[in-house]
Design an enzyme around this catalytic site. Structure first.
Site, PDB file in Angstrom:
ATOM      1  CG  ASP A 213      -0.198  -0.035   2.559  1.00 37.84           C
ATOM      2  OD1 ASP A 213       0.936  -0.576   2.621  1.00 37.84           O
ATOM      3  OD2 ASP A 213      -0.729   0.502   3.551  1.00 37.84           O
TER       4      ASP A 213
ATOM      5  CG  ASP B  11       4.191   0.223   1.532  1.00 37.79           C
ATOM      6  OD1 ASP B  11       3.465  -0.775   1.591  1.00 37.79           O
ATOM      7  OD2 ASP B  11       4.124   1.168   2.346  1.00 37.79           O
TER       8      ASP B  11
ATOM      9  CB  VAL C 253       4.568  -4.879   3.355  1.00 38.38           C
ATOM     10  CG1 VAL C 253       5.559  -6.038   3.343  1.00 38.38           C
ATOM     11  CG2 VAL C 253       4.463  -4.247   1.969  1.00 38.38           C
TER      12      VAL C 253
ATOM     13  CD  GLN D 155       7.966   7.305  11.909  1.00 43.46           C
ATOM     14  OE1 GLN D 155       7.983   6.960  13.082  1.00 43.46           O
ATOM     15  NE2 GLN D 155       7.085   6.831  11.045  1.00 43.46           N
TER      16      GLN D 155
ATOM     17  CG  HIS E  73       7.374  -0.018   9.962  1.00 46.63           C
ATOM     18  ND1 HIS E  73       7.624  -0.239  11.295  1.00 46.63           N
ATOM     19  CD2 HIS E  73       7.011   1.292   9.869  1.00 46.63           C
ATOM     20  CE1 HIS E  73       7.418   0.873  11.979  1.00 46.63           C
ATOM     21  NE2 HIS E  73       7.044   1.812  11.140  1.00 46.63           N
ATOM     22  CG  ASP E  74       5.890  -1.991   4.613  1.00 44.48           C
ATOM     23  OD1 ASP E  74       5.492  -2.314   5.752  1.00 44.48           O
ATOM     24  OD2 ASP E  74       5.245  -1.251   3.852  1.00 44.48           O
TER      25      ASP E  74
END
EC number: 3.2.2.8
Length: 313
Positions: free
Chosen positions: A11, A16, A124, A227, A239-240
């Protein structure tokens, strides 16, 4: 080296885009297709972002649009983190790349049914596409080699105190996936928050150079800003991208087998991944949960992928 055949379901989304960049370039990964879901932003925006990343980096992998809405809940987006477009920061050339006509869910089903059970799904974002595919054609379940997903947490959430965004965006879909019986690997916040991209990391990727170094810099400089504004952090986790790291070399990430259940009851714990870390329920583990990551190895891997986009001629 065995090439892992994967479908990347995402997404886009800043992290991503890093995952796409890594999956498309590393020799250990055979990226069959990219399926797009609503999540960080609405589907019309996440689709454009995925196509923009592929066009900029000359990634010639088919892109499919999937579920525009969660299965049950009202839609939420993470515009506080990813901005109005879902990928604020980078400036892209006018878009000429187009998505395929096939719906992402149909592509996932057809590809798995035609396979020898050697394809790994790598979602993800919210799990809407994967869950709908499982419900539409349960015969895909034994065909899935493994699902390596980014989502959840065994500790604190990031969208509510209990829930991580990807799971909270479609808890019912997550419930379908976590009860599917397919081998699961979960990269939750406890692990992904260790991959904090600081200004030093950004400078390193800029020095590596090429179109991917430039894109990494544009993406992560924006992420640093959001952030800090939202969480007071001095860096942004990617993260992903940890899922791609795990697929390239699982030895870089320590996991623990746990029984994981998704809370779909309305209330303060809606969307929580309840991870039985101590085994108190006595239920068989259904998920390998990421615990720690070798960050030196991980950033070296990201840099290796960035350098892969530098044209030598």
């Amino acid at each position: 080296m065995e090439k892992r055949k994967i479908i990347l379901d995402c997404d886009p989304g800043h992290d991503d885009a890093i995952a796409i960049m890594m999956a498309a370039k590393h020799p250990a990964i055979d990226l069959l297709g990219i399926t797009i879901v609503a999540g960080n932003q609405t589907l019309d925006k996440t689709l454009i972002n995925g196509l923009n990343v592929c066009q900029k980096l000359e990634i010639n992998v088919p892109v499919y649009a999937g579920m525009p809405q969660p299965i049950m809940r009202q839609q939420i987006v993470a515009d506080n983190i990813h901005g109005e477009t879902g990928l604020d920061g980078p400036v892209f050339e006018p878009l000429t790349r187009q998505a395929e006509n096939t719906h992402a869910v149909k592509y996932i089903i057809d590809t798995l049914m035609a396979s020898d059970g050697d394809i790994t799904l790598v979602p993800v974002g919210p799990l809407s596409n994967i869950a709908v595919a499982m419900r539409m054609q349960p015969a895909i379940l034994p065909k899935i080699r493994e699902i390596v997903l980014m989502g959840g947490a065994y500790g604190t959430g990031n969208f509510t105190p209990s829930a991580e965004f990807n799971i909270f965006a479609d808890p019912e879909a997550a419930r379908v996936v976590f009860t599917s019986g397919v081998p699961l690997v979960m990269m939750g916040l406890d692990l992904t928050n260790q991959t904090v991209c600081t200004p030093d990391v950004i400078a390193r990727m800029e020095r590596a150079g090429g179109p991917a170094g430039e894109l990494f810099s544009d993406i992560m400089n924006f992420t640093l800003k959001t952030q800090f504004e939202n969480y007071g952090l001095a860096g942004g986790p990617v993260h992903d991208a940890t899922c791609i790291g795990y697929l390239i070399n699982p030895d870089g990430i320590k996991t623990q087998e746990m029984y994981v259940e998704v809370d779909v009851n309305s209330g303060p714990c809606y969307g929580r991944t309840v991870c039985d870390e101590l085994g108190v329920l006595g239920k068989p583990a259904n998920t390998k949960v990421g615990i720690t990551i070798d960050t030196d190895w991980f950033w070296g891997l990201v840099e290796e992928c960035v350098r892969g986009y530098i044209k030598t001629h």
